[in-house]
Design a protein around this motif. Structure first.
Motif, PDB file in Angstrom:
ATOM      1  N   LEU A 213       0.867  -1.175   0.000  1.00  0.00           N
ATOM      2  CA  LEU A 213       0.000   0.000   0.000  1.00  0.00           C
ATOM      3  C   LEU A 213       0.906   1.227   0.000  1.00  0.00           C
ATOM      4  N   LEU A 214       0.917   1.974  -1.117  1.00  0.00           N
ATOM      5  CA  LEU A 214       1.855   3.088  -1.273  1.00  0.00           C
ATOM      6  C   LEU A 214       1.128   4.418  -1.107  1.00  0.00           C
ATOM      7  N   ALA A 215       1.756   5.346  -0.396  1.00  0.00           N
ATOM      8  CA  ALA A 215       1.195   6.691  -0.290  1.00  0.00           C
ATOM      9  C   ALA A 215       1.505   7.437  -1.585  1.00  0.00           C
ATOM     10  N   ALA A 216       0.622   8.385  -1.935  1.00  0.00           N
ATOM     11  CA  ALA A 216       0.837   9.136  -3.183  1.00  0.00           C
ATOM     12  C   ALA A 216       1.795  10.301  -2.939  1.00  0.00           C
ATOM     13  N   ASP A 217       2.963   9.982  -2.355  1.00  0.00           N
ATOM     14  CA  ASP A 217       3.995  11.008  -2.161  1.00  0.00           C
ATOM     15  C   ASP A 217       5.176  10.678  -3.078  1.00  0.00           C
TER      16      ASP A 217
ATOM     17  N   GLY B 183       6.347   7.051  -2.775  1.00  0.00           N
ATOM     18  CA  GLY B 183       5.329   6.099  -3.236  1.00  0.00           C
ATOM     19  C   GLY B 183       5.204   6.111  -4.748  1.00  0.00           C
TER      20      GLY B 183
ATOM     21  N   ALA C 226      -2.179  12.652  -8.845  1.00  0.00           N
ATOM     22  CA  ALA C 226      -1.336  11.479  -8.555  1.00  0.00           C
ATOM     23  C   ALA C 226      -1.207  10.602  -9.802  1.00  0.00           C
TER      24      ALA C 226
ATOM     25  N   THR D  66     -11.923   3.452  -3.797  1.00  0.00           N
ATOM     26  CA  THR D  66     -10.933   3.697  -2.740  1.00  0.00           C
ATOM     27  C   THR D  66      -9.876   2.592  -2.806  1.00  0.00           C
TER      28      THR D  66
ATOM     29  N   LEU E 268      -1.465   2.361  -5.221  1.00  0.00           N
ATOM     30  CA  LEU E 268      -1.073   3.734  -4.915  1.00  0.00           C
ATOM     31  C   LEU E 268      -2.334   4.417  -4.373  1.00  0.00           C
ATOM     32  N   ASP E 269      -2.294   4.765  -3.086  1.00  0.00           N
ATOM     33  CA  ASP E 269      -3.488   5.305  -2.434  1.00  0.00           C
ATOM     34  C   ASP E 269      -3.550   6.818  -2.624  1.00  0.00           C
ATOM     35  N   SER E 270      -4.434   7.254  -3.496  1.00  0.00           N
ATOM     36  CA  SER E 270      -4.574   8.698  -3.710  1.00  0.00           C
ATOM     37  C   SER E 270      -5.920   9.177  -3.183  1.00  0.00           C
ATOM     38  N   GLY E 271      -6.494   8.422  -2.228  1.00  0.00           N
ATOM     39  CA  GLY E 271      -7.760   8.836  -1.625  1.00  0.00           C
ATOM     40  C   GLY E 271      -8.946   8.421  -2.479  1.00  0.00           C
TER      41      GLY E 271
END
Ligand code: TXA
Ligand code: MG
Length: 334
Positions: free
Chosen positions: A9-13, A16, A129, A156, A172-175
């Motif tokens: 699970l990657l953050a969209a930063d 990530g 993202a 989601t 890639l979790d971009s909300g």
């Protein structure tokens, strides 16, 4: 013990995005958020990666996938864009609109991504993202909605993990996706724009830019007419010119052989889907194989394409579905 590796699970930063891009470039599957729904991304130029998309989704047949690009210039390098396409792109991209256009002659997108069609659906998503990811990958990303076959489209990262956790490399979790319905799919290969799927861009907005959009009946009629000519063929899909014979256990010199595993001896031409009997490799090579045997067969005056048996499991279901359509009896064209 798990039988599948954990999905990252990657953050969209920055980190990530870099990780997601590296995974995609390496042929792995990464789900990512767009403004519409989460897509299950693969490098569209890598046929094996695209085959793994169908395997992960558990699709019983090959659907053509939308290719995602960071901007219109990148998209239009791979298709033949006319004035209508350019006008729509200028006003609607980035945004929830997918345009179906003829593939460019040197289009590097794997044939499997377009399910063997001569056309390609292209889109530039409106999500920061997704755009950052597409810029970083610098290749077209083929992405159907990131759900198991038959499931609803995920909006989601948690939805994606529910359906595909353990089956794909990362999300890639971009909300949550702001639009929540898929993109509008517009076919621009005919005389006038044709609505294939209503979605996030309204028909009214499209018509204000390019005039009347056809939908419904005319398309059904066209399908019926084409089905009459080639019953059993998925109308829009590539159909080989040579007749196709399935489940071949012997082959003649007048036949081209589509092999799976060690090839039968005696064919006039051979294309091996997978020497090792690997179904993912076979799916990745299927449309190239049909086209290549069709061309070789025509050049050498061969009569038909004989196909060795392919197991009806995993991606074999989709491969056999496609081959059965190719082998269905065709009415004489008058
Ligand atoms: O919003 C969306 O479009 C999402 C996100 C991830 O971009 N993607 C998506 O993909 O909904 P998918 O595979 O679930 O739906 C793609 C649709 C299918 O109905 C497919 O048949 C159609 O687009 N399509 C794709 N390529 C096509 C082509 N060359 N000709 C005709 N239809 C095509
Ligand atoms: Mg879908």
């Amino acid at each position: 013990m798990r039988d599948a590796p954990e999905t990252e699970l990657l953050a969209a930063d920055r980190a990530g995005l870099a990780r997601a891009a590296a995974l995609l470039k390496g042929g792995a599957l990464v789900a990512f958020g767009t403004e519409t729904v989460y897509g299950l991304g693969a490098d569209a130029t890598d046929a094996a990666a695209v085959a793994r998309v169908f395997a992960a989704k558990g699709r019983p047949h090959f659907n053509p996938l939308i290719c995602h690009y960071p901007d219109a210039d990148a998209a239009f390098a791979h298709v033949r864009a006319d004035e209508t396409a350019r006008r729509l792109a200028a006003r609607c991209w980035p945004g929830p609109l997918s345009l179906v256009l003829p593939r460019a002659p040197d289009c590097p997108v794997a044939l499997l991504a377009g399910a063997g069609l001569d056309t390609l659906a292209v889109r530039v998503p409106a999500h920061p993202a997704a755009l950052a990811l597409l810029h970083a990958v610098a290749r077209p990303v083929a992405a159907p909605s990131a759900n198991r076959s038959g499931g609803v489209s995920p909006t989601t990262a948690a939805h994606v993990l529910d359906g595909l956790g353990g089956r794909i490399a990362a999300v890639l979790d971009s909300g949550p996706c702001p639009v929540g319905v898929e993109s509008t799919v517009l076919d621009l290969t005919g005389e006038r724009p044709f609505l294939l799927r209503p979605g996030g861009t309204t028909v009214e907005a499209i018509e204000a830019l390019v005039g009347p959009v056809a939908r419904g009946i005319p398309h059904a009629e066209a399908e019926a007419a084409r089905t009459l000519r080639s019953p059993g063929l998925l109308v829009s899909h590539y159909a080989p010119g040579l007749p196709v014979r399935l489940d071949a256990s012997t082959v003649g010199a007048e036949e081209a052989l589509l092999a799976f595993g060690p090839p039968l001896a005696g064919a006039g031409a051979v294309f091996n889907l997978s020497q090792d009997g690997d179904l993912v490799e076979a799916a990745a090579r299927l449309f190239d194989g049909l086209r290549s045997l069709d061309a070789t067969g025509a050049a050498r005056g061969l009569r038909r394409i004989a196909v060795m048996p392919i197991p009806d499991a995993g991606l074999g279901l989709a491969i056999n579905d496609r081959l059965q359509r190719a082998a269905a009896p065709r009415a004489a064209v008058g």
